[in-house]
Design a protein around this motif. Sequence first.
Motif, PDB file in Angstrom:
ATOM      1  N   VAL A  22       0.819  -1.235   0.163  1.00 16.61           N
ATOM      2  CA  VAL A  22       0.108  -0.078  -0.015  1.00 16.61           C
ATOM      3  C   VAL A  22       0.863   1.293   0.171  1.00 16.61           C
ATOM      4  O   VAL A  22       0.782   2.228  -0.707  1.00 16.61           O
ATOM      5  CB  VAL A  22      -1.032  -0.161   1.277  1.00 16.61           C
ATOM      6  N   VAL A  23       1.622   1.184   0.868  1.00 18.17           N
ATOM      7  CA  VAL A  23       2.738   2.246   0.968  1.00 18.17           C
ATOM      8  C   VAL A  23       4.067   1.695   1.412  1.00 18.17           C
ATOM      9  O   VAL A  23       4.339   0.835   1.963  1.00 18.17           O
ATOM     10  CB  VAL A  23       2.314   3.595   2.148  1.00 18.17           C
ATOM     11  N   ARG A  24       5.151   2.598   1.095  1.00 16.78           N
ATOM     12  CA  ARG A  24       6.572   2.307   1.263  1.00 16.78           C
ATOM     13  C   ARG A  24       6.978   2.107   2.669  1.00 16.78           C
ATOM     14  O   ARG A  24       8.005   1.367   3.060  1.00 16.78           O
ATOM     15  CB  ARG A  24       7.493   2.838   0.300  1.00 16.78           C
ATOM     16  N   HIS A  25       6.414   2.863   3.418  1.00 18.29           N
ATOM     17  CA  HIS A  25       6.584   3.178   4.882  1.00 18.29           C
ATOM     18  C   HIS A  25       5.642   3.019   5.651  1.00 18.29           C
ATOM     19  O   HIS A  25       5.346   3.970   6.440  1.00 18.29           O
ATOM     20  CB  HIS A  25       7.585   4.429   4.979  1.00 18.29           C
ATOM     21  N   PRO A  26       4.961   1.979   6.066  1.00 14.91           N
ATOM     22  CA  PRO A  26       3.620   1.974   6.681  1.00 14.91           C
ATOM     23  C   PRO A  26       3.794   2.444   8.254  1.00 14.91           C
ATOM     24  O   PRO A  26       3.020   2.612   8.645  1.00 14.91           O
ATOM     25  CB  PRO A  26       3.278   0.405   6.449  1.00 14.91           C
ATOM     26  N   ALA A  27       4.989   1.818   8.860  1.00 16.41           N
ATOM     27  CA  ALA A  27       5.377   2.149  10.261  1.00 16.41           C
ATOM     28  C   ALA A  27       4.962   3.858  10.320  1.00 16.41           C
ATOM     29  O   ALA A  27       4.775   4.038  11.450  1.00 16.41           O
ATOM     30  CB  ALA A  27       6.659   1.436  10.538  1.00 16.41           C
ATOM     31  N   TYR A  28       5.834   4.438   9.610  1.00 12.60           N
ATOM     32  CA  TYR A  28       5.771   5.877   9.552  1.00 12.60           C
ATOM     33  C   TYR A  28       4.318   6.562   9.314  1.00 12.60           C
ATOM     34  O   TYR A  28       3.951   7.457   9.827  1.00 12.60           O
ATOM     35  CB  TYR A  28       6.790   6.565   8.530  1.00 12.60           C
ATOM     36  N   SER A  29       3.530   5.915   8.311  1.00 15.23           N
ATOM     37  CA  SER A  29       2.126   6.409   8.023  1.00 15.23           C
ATOM     38  C   SER A  29       1.380   6.257   9.259  1.00 15.23           C
ATOM     39  O   SER A  29       0.539   6.937   9.584  1.00 15.23           O
ATOM     40  CB  SER A  29       1.418   5.213   7.005  1.00 15.23           C
ATOM     41  N   ALA A  30       1.662   5.057  10.082  1.00 18.80           N
ATOM     42  CA  ALA A  30       0.823   4.804  11.269  1.00 18.80           C
ATOM     43  C   ALA A  30       1.217   5.800  12.578  1.00 18.80           C
ATOM     44  O   ALA A  30       0.380   6.262  13.073  1.00 18.80           O
ATOM     45  CB  ALA A  30       1.418   3.298  11.892  1.00 18.80           C
ATOM     46  N   LEU A  31       2.385   6.138  12.436  1.00 15.77           N
ATOM     47  CA  LEU A  31       3.049   7.440  13.165  1.00 15.77           C
ATOM     48  C   LEU A  31       2.207   8.449  12.933  1.00 15.77           C
ATOM     49  O   LEU A  31       1.797   9.516  14.010  1.00 15.77           O
ATOM     50  CB  LEU A  31       4.646   7.500  13.407  1.00 15.77           C
ATOM     51  N   ILE A  32       2.087   8.880  11.757  1.00 14.36           N
ATOM     52  CA  ILE A  32       1.384  10.068  11.281  1.00 14.36           C
ATOM     53  C   ILE A  32      -0.131   9.951  11.892  1.00 14.36           C
ATOM     54  O   ILE A  32      -0.691  10.877  12.391  1.00 14.36           O
ATOM     55  CB  ILE A  32       1.405  10.423   9.821  1.00 14.36           C
ATOM     56  N   LEU A  33      -0.593   8.994  11.622  1.00  9.91           N
ATOM     57  CA  LEU A  33      -2.212   8.807  11.960  1.00  9.91           C
ATOM     58  C   LEU A  33      -2.174   8.653  13.522  1.00  9.91           C
ATOM     59  O   LEU A  33      -3.270   9.548  14.156  1.00  9.91           O
ATOM     60  CB  LEU A  33      -2.691   7.153  11.622  1.00  9.91           C
ATOM     61  N   ASN A  34      -1.000   8.241  14.286  1.00 10.66           N
ATOM     62  CA  ASN A  34      -1.282   8.269  15.740  1.00 10.66           C
ATOM     63  C   ASN A  34      -1.119   9.776  16.103  1.00 10.66           C
ATOM     64  O   ASN A  34      -1.934  10.296  17.290  1.00 10.66           O
ATOM     65  CB  ASN A  34       0.052   7.495  16.298  1.00 10.66           C
ATOM     66  N   CYS A  35      -0.364  10.780  15.302  1.00 10.00           N
ATOM     67  CA  CYS A  35      -0.348  11.922  15.762  1.00 10.00           C
ATOM     68  C   CYS A  35      -1.770  12.733  15.619  1.00 10.00           C
ATOM     69  O   CYS A  35      -1.905  13.503  16.493  1.00 10.00           O
ATOM     70  CB  CYS A  35       0.718  12.744  14.710  1.00 10.00           C
ATOM     71  N   ILE A  36      -2.384  12.494  14.719  1.00  9.65           N
ATOM     72  CA  ILE A  36      -3.616  13.052  14.187  1.00  9.65           C
ATOM     73  C   ILE A  36      -4.556  12.320  15.480  1.00  9.65           C
ATOM     74  O   ILE A  36      -5.459  13.381  16.056  1.00  9.65           O
ATOM     75  CB  ILE A  36      -4.390  12.526  12.903  1.00  9.65           C
TER      76      ILE A  36
END
Length: 223
Positions: A153-167
């Motif tokens: 889906v994305v190349r850096h899913p762990a970082y995507s999760a961190l962005i979602l956690n920030c929101i």
Amino acid sequence: MKKQAFSYLARVGFQKIIGFLLYLIGAGFTMTYAGIVYFVYLFLATIIICMILFKANEETLAERGKTNTDSPIWDKILLFAFWILNYFGVYLLAGMSENSEHLNAAYYSGIGLTLFAAWFSTKATLENTFLESTARIQRDRNQKVCTTGPYSVVRHPAYSALILNCIGLSLIFPYVSVWICMAITAVIIIIRTALEDSMLKDGLDGYFEYTKQTRYRLIPFIW
């Protein structure tokens, strides 16, 4: 290996405890129901995720626990700043700002978003045995490109999760100081993603070809 994995999980638990204590200090050792619900949820989710990861792959956890690696200097600086803001600073600021109950739709949306982020990050960790805490080319582990699961889906899913956690945290603790802290944290994550992605393109066999298959770094259809 088991000892190193357990040590990493113990450190994760210790981080959560310190974050909770900083929240209490900021709030003058009083808690709203919103704070109680969040931290009960946080500790339960942490325990469950740690048990899943420990059972699934001790080696990955052991490697994630390493802090002295050959990662570039930019990674060490960004990781330290992220670590301070995301695990400690945000909770101190949240506690200092707590002054009324806010168990509303936005609050529960934030809980749901952080829960989804935790699930997505866990899936990424289970899928990619090379997902270390630091950004580096793991020649010592014969690193391979992961293209399955969240990595399709994305190349850096762990970082995507961190962005979602920030929101999510910005919805759970609806205060300007928390929003600013999480905005800075998100910017750090984005910068780290860009630098790590460039490093992997140059140094990891097969990664450049993977970028043609999975086009987006963090957010599908955007970036």
